[in-house]
Scaffold this motif. Sequence first.
Motif, PDB file in Angstrom:
ATOM      1  N   LEU A 101       1.121  -1.191   0.047  1.00  0.00           N
ATOM      2  CA  LEU A 101      -0.202   0.039  -0.219  1.00  0.00           C
ATOM      3  C   LEU A 101       0.812   1.191   0.111  1.00  0.00           C
ATOM      4  CD1 LEU A 101      -2.401  -1.235   2.696  1.00  0.00           C
ATOM      5  CD2 LEU A 101      -3.057  -1.724   0.480  1.00  0.00           C
ATOM      6  N   ASP A 195     -12.699   6.217   5.506  1.00  0.00           N
ATOM      7  CA  ASP A 195     -13.120   5.328   3.505  1.00  0.00           C
ATOM      8  C   ASP A 195     -14.088   6.398   3.158  1.00  0.00           C
ATOM      9  OD1 ASP A 195     -12.271   2.662   4.400  1.00  0.00           O
ATOM     10  OD2 ASP A 195     -13.828   2.401   5.617  1.00  0.00           O
ATOM     11  N   SER A 203      -9.456   3.888   1.335  1.00  0.00           N
ATOM     12  CA  SER A 203      -9.024   3.968   2.415  1.00  0.00           C
ATOM     13  C   SER A 203      -8.046   4.036   2.854  1.00  0.00           C
ATOM     14  CB  SER A 203      -9.668   2.590   2.638  1.00  0.00           C
ATOM     15  OG  SER A 203     -11.291   2.231   2.484  1.00  0.00           O
ATOM     16  N   SER A 204      -7.967   4.851   4.336  1.00  0.00           N
ATOM     17  CA  SER A 204      -6.586   5.284   5.058  1.00  0.00           C
ATOM     18  C   SER A 204      -7.131   5.052   5.892  1.00  0.00           C
ATOM     19  CB  SER A 204      -6.326   7.047   4.152  1.00  0.00           C
ATOM     20  OG  SER A 204      -7.108   7.408   5.163  1.00  0.00           O
ATOM     21  N   SER A 223      -2.708   3.851   2.345  1.00  0.00           N
ATOM     22  CA  SER A 223      -3.706   4.604   2.084  1.00  0.00           C
ATOM     23  C   SER A 223      -3.257   3.276   0.369  1.00  0.00           C
ATOM     24  CB  SER A 223      -3.569   5.943   1.768  1.00  0.00           C
ATOM     25  OG  SER A 223      -2.595   5.839   0.598  1.00  0.00           O
ATOM     26  N   GLY A 224      -5.409   2.982   0.317  1.00  0.00           N
ATOM     27  CA  GLY A 224      -5.236   1.855  -1.010  1.00  0.00           C
ATOM     28  C   GLY A 224      -6.588   2.226  -1.510  1.00  0.00           C
ATOM     29  N   ARG A 225      -6.964   1.464  -2.331  1.00  0.00           N
ATOM     30  CA  ARG A 225      -7.596   1.305  -3.094  1.00  0.00           C
ATOM     31  C   ARG A 225      -8.941   0.032  -3.015  1.00  0.00           C
ATOM     32  NH1 ARG A 225      -8.951   5.198  -6.398  1.00  0.00           N
ATOM     33  NH2 ARG A 225      -7.416   6.784  -7.200  1.00  0.00           N
ATOM     34  N   ARG A 226      -9.700  -0.273  -2.915  1.00  0.00           N
ATOM     35  CA  ARG A 226     -10.584  -0.742  -2.574  1.00  0.00           C
ATOM     36  C   ARG A 226     -10.876  -2.098  -3.494  1.00  0.00           C
ATOM     37  NH1 ARG A 226     -15.551   1.022  -3.820  1.00  0.00           N
ATOM     38  NH2 ARG A 226     -15.996   2.506  -1.167  1.00  0.00           N
ATOM     39  N   TRP A 229      -6.836  -2.543  -0.847  1.00  0.00           N
ATOM     40  CA  TRP A 229      -6.918  -2.793   0.247  1.00  0.00           C
ATOM     41  C   TRP A 229      -7.270  -3.827   1.925  1.00  0.00           C
ATOM     42  CZ3 TRP A 229      -4.930   1.422   3.522  1.00  0.00           C
ATOM     43  CH2 TRP A 229      -6.038   1.640   4.751  1.00  0.00           C
ATOM     44  N   GLU A 230      -8.779  -4.131   1.209  1.00  0.00           N
ATOM     45  CA  GLU A 230      -9.097  -5.820   1.883  1.00  0.00           C
ATOM     46  C   GLU A 230      -7.591  -6.927   1.556  1.00  0.00           C
ATOM     47  OE1 GLU A 230     -12.121  -2.645   1.099  1.00  0.00           O
ATOM     48  OE2 GLU A 230     -10.497  -3.956  -0.170  1.00  0.00           O
ATOM     49  N   LYS A 237      -2.395  -3.786   8.910  1.00  0.00           N
ATOM     50  CA  LYS A 237      -2.258  -2.787   9.056  1.00  0.00           C
ATOM     51  C   LYS A 237      -1.834  -1.524   9.806  1.00  0.00           C
ATOM     52  CE  LYS A 237      -5.824  -1.953   5.497  1.00  0.00           C
ATOM     53  NZ  LYS A 237      -6.601  -3.087   5.521  1.00  0.00           N
TER      54      LYS A 237
END
Length: 250
Positions: A101, A195, A203-204, A223-226, A229-230, A237
């Motif tokens: 991330l 989010d 999300s961060s 931070s990362g995109r949906r 991120w999951e 994290k």
Amino acid sequence: MPEKKPLIQVLDRALDLLEMLAQAKTPLRATDIAREMGVSLQSANNLLRALYLRGYLSQDESRSYRLGPQCLYLGSFADRWSELRAAVAGPLAELTRKTGLSGFVGIIENDKLLCVALVPAEEPEMSIQPPQFWMEELHCTACGRVLLAALTPEERRKLFARTTRRKITGRTEVDPAVLEPLCAEVAEAGFAAVDDESRQGVSSLAIPLRDRAGKVYAAIALSGRRGKWELLPFERKLEALTEAASKIRR
């Protein structure tokens, strides 16, 4: 909260012009600049010529404008965070490699969120010169929430009173009556999770960086995109952020 009327309109326009060119991906023509700023072509040309003669703008072969070397000269004197950037570089790059991330370190400066260091997930081996796309997003990023939570309630009240908060997505919180309890929760929990507030589908997660006296001087975030991120559980994290923070000495 209504926007304040500029004290010196021509100065305000000149700064708007510089900020516009800083965010543009390619050089801009005078006609494009005039249209974007909502001024006449003559007014735009007067601003452009003045800034060009002082070295704040340059022109390419098509006579389109971009920022000039004088901006870099002034910016080098404004960078007071080189020591902090050096201190976080290694741990931040390791954090990004470990999690896949993006890593981010930010501070509060002039009521804005300033990015001190950034390691994008796509290039974990290098820390790029941080852009400042998040300056107006102190209220809606995890990093910003951690920094706000480190202030006293009175300091936050004054900050909210003198700043205008932009609603970026449908989930962006801008009301001080909502933000204040959120900041209190962050202060108690020791982390902030956000989010879809600063970018749709992004999300961060952030935690504070503290000096030896326990005072918060910055925040470190992932931070990362949906979807991506999951892939990494919340606990992993948070653990990775905590480990990275422990390796930063200041």
